[in-house]
Design a protein around this motif. Structure first.
Motif, short mmCIF file in Angstrom:
data_model
loop_
_atom_site.label_atom_id
_atom_site.label_comp_id
_atom_site.label_asym_id
_atom_site.label_seq_id
_atom_site.Cartn_x
_atom_site.Cartn_y
_atom_site.Cartn_z
N ALA A 49 0.84 -1.20 0.00
CA ALA A 49 0.00 0.00 0.00
C ALA A 49 0.87 1.24 0.00
N GLY A 50 0.53 2.19 -0.87
CA GLY A 50 1.28 3.43 -0.96
C GLY A 50 2.52 3.34 -1.80
N VAL A 51 2.89 2.13 -2.21
CA VAL A 51 4.10 1.94 -3.02
C VAL A 51 3.74 1.44 -4.41
N CYS A 52 2.77 0.53 -4.47
CA CYS A 52 2.30 -0.04 -5.74
C CYS A 52 0.96 0.59 -6.11
N PRO A 53 0.52 0.41 -7.34
CA PRO A 53 -0.83 0.84 -7.70
C PRO A 53 -1.86 0.21 -6.77
N ARG A 70 6.21 -2.41 -19.25
CA ARG A 70 6.65 -1.58 -20.37
C ARG A 70 8.02 -1.01 -20.00
N THR A 71 8.97 -1.13 -20.90
CA THR A 71 10.34 -0.76 -20.58
C THR A 71 10.44 0.67 -20.07
N GLY A 72 9.67 1.57 -20.64
CA GLY A 72 9.71 2.96 -20.21
C GLY A 72 9.17 3.19 -18.82
N ASP A 73 8.44 2.20 -18.25
CA ASP A 73 7.87 2.34 -16.91
C ASP A 73 8.73 1.69 -15.83
N LEU A 74 9.86 1.14 -16.24
CA LEU A 74 10.68 0.38 -15.29
C LEU A 74 11.10 1.23 -14.10
N GLU A 75 11.54 2.44 -14.34
CA GLU A 75 12.01 3.28 -13.24
C GLU A 75 10.87 3.78 -12.38
N CYS A 106 7.75 -0.12 -6.38
CA CYS A 106 6.76 -1.20 -6.27
C CYS A 106 7.41 -2.54 -6.57
N LEU A 107 8.16 -2.62 -7.66
CA LEU A 107 8.74 -3.90 -8.08
C LEU A 107 9.72 -4.46 -7.06
N ALA A 108 10.40 -3.59 -6.35
CA ALA A 108 11.34 -4.05 -5.33
C ALA A 108 10.65 -4.87 -4.25
N ARG A 109 9.38 -4.58 -4.01
CA ARG A 109 8.61 -5.33 -3.02
C ARG A 109 7.76 -6.42 -3.66
N LEU A 110 7.22 -6.13 -4.85
CA LEU A 110 6.27 -7.04 -5.49
C LEU A 110 6.96 -8.28 -6.06
#
Length: 385
Positions: free
Chosen positions: A43-47, A261-266, A271-275
């Motif tokens: 929560a608060g980090v990912c969509p 999408r490659t442009g959304d990686l950053e 979020c990805l670090a946790r997901l």
């Protein structure tokens, strides 16, 4: 594509689009889930809703995604989506997850195309060769690979061909090899000299009728489904089939890598670090106790009523084969879900010329880091065989 006539699925998808009606009401959880803590809190980090776009209909090859869905989920049969709290180890991460079917639900289009059409999609399930093929115009980067190798195989009747042991024998025989139209592995097998171009028949529909009527052919299939289905659920066949995994003859892609999408990686990196570790853990948890998620898969397929069928027997068989065939296993670096950069680069070097000859526009100078990253992988999450 694996079991049901594609034309039937396409017609069903068109009819479903006109069906209308509200989705099934949300099911209340039997009790409030305890909240996840620390890095498992999203929560608060990912969509608020993590949207995952699948490549095909629900089955055990996508089990890690369905393992994320907690109690109180909602099945939207009209739009072929299921959503609920995103959980890890029975704890609520504070966000929802929505898993969307591919195939007829997206007009049999590709997942990268759908991701660029619908920006609400967080992750898409993308085969490694497709990521190469779309790298110039719809670039995606895999962040975790729940499957370590492709479950695609060529299958045959061992009674008709007792001398066949694998793909090379099929090639030497001159028998027809029935595959789906626009498959990328067939041109690869031809390029490697394993089969001849005139053997390739792109008339595969997923229905068993042709194989049953003419067991002289070889046919694409998944060892996570077809061997069980043909022996136990196709009365006109009712006996074993033989197969060889294409991963064993050079089709070395990471299949169904969950990609952004490659442009959304950053922008998604926090979020990805946790997901991503949660997705890794979900795949491990599924292999260790597949029953609850298999029940969900069967329920979802039944509710969708799209023409695709999936029994509990197939689901349980698939879970076993995912482990036994090491389709799900730890990567060379040790972690489940990781992607070996050298293998990814080898995949690019092997597949790019093949894909270019089929008309794909591959990004010039494409490198492993363009299509896959281990940046978010937790190296401590491993499967114990």
């Amino acid at each position: 594509m694996r079991r049901v006539l594609l034309l039937s699925l396409m017609l069903t998808g068109l009819l479903a689009g006109c069906a209308g009606g509200p989705p099934e009401p949300a099911r209340p959880a039997p009790a409030a889930l305890p909240p996840a803590e620390g890095n498992q809190r999203l929560a608060g980090v990912c969509p608020e809703t993590v949207v995952i776009q699948d490549v095909w209909e629900p089955d055990a090859n996508q089990a890690a995604e369905y393992q994320l869905i907690g109690p109180g989920y909602t099945i939207d049969a009209d739009h072929k989506r299921v959503s609920g709290p995103l959980v890890v180890g029975g704890k609520d991460t504070g966000v929802k997850v929505e898993v969307r079917s591919g195939g007829a639900a997206i007009g049999f289009g590709t997942v990268p195309a759908q991701m660029y059409l619908d920006r609400s999609i967080t992750l898409g399930s993308v085969h490694g060769d497709l990521a190469i093929a779309t790298s110039a115009n719809q670039p995606v980067t895999a962040v975790v690979a729940p499957l370590n190798k492709s479950p695609m195989s060529l299958m045959w009747d061992p009674a008709t061909h007792p001398d066949w042991r694998g793909v090379a024998d099929i090639g030497r025989s001159g028998a027809k090899v029935v595959v789906a139209k626009d498959s990328f592995y067939a041109p690869l097998l031809v390029a490697k000299g394993l089969i001849k171009a005139d053997q390739v028949d792109t008339g595969y529909t997923g229905a068993p009728a042709r194989f049953v009527a003419d067991p002289s052919i070889a046919q694409q299939g998944y060892p996570t489904s077809e061997p069980y289905i043909y022996e136990h659920e196709v009365p006109s066949w009712g006996k074993p089939v033989s197969y060889q995994l294409l991963a064993d003859v050079g089709y070395n892609i990471y299949p169904q890598g969950l990609s952004v999408r490659t442009g959304d990686l950053e922008s998604l990196s926090g979020c990805l670090a946790r997901l991503v570790p949660i997705i890794q853990r979900a795949q491990v948890d599924y292999l260790n106790n597949s029953g609850p998620t298999n029940e969900l898969l069967v329920e979802v397929v039944n509710r969708y009523n799209s023409g695709w069928t999936y029994s509990r027997g197939v689901a349980d068989y698939a879970a076993k084969m995912l482990r036994d065939l090491r389709i799900v296993t730890n990567d060379r670096g040790g972690a489940l879900g990781g992607m070996d950069p050298a293998r990814v680069q080898s995949m690019i070097d092997t597949m790019a010329p093949v894909l270019t000859r089929t008309g794909a526009t591959v990004k010039p100078g494409l490198r492993a880091a363009d299509v896959a990253t281990n940046r978010f992988i937790d190296p401590a999450i491993r499967l114990s065989h």
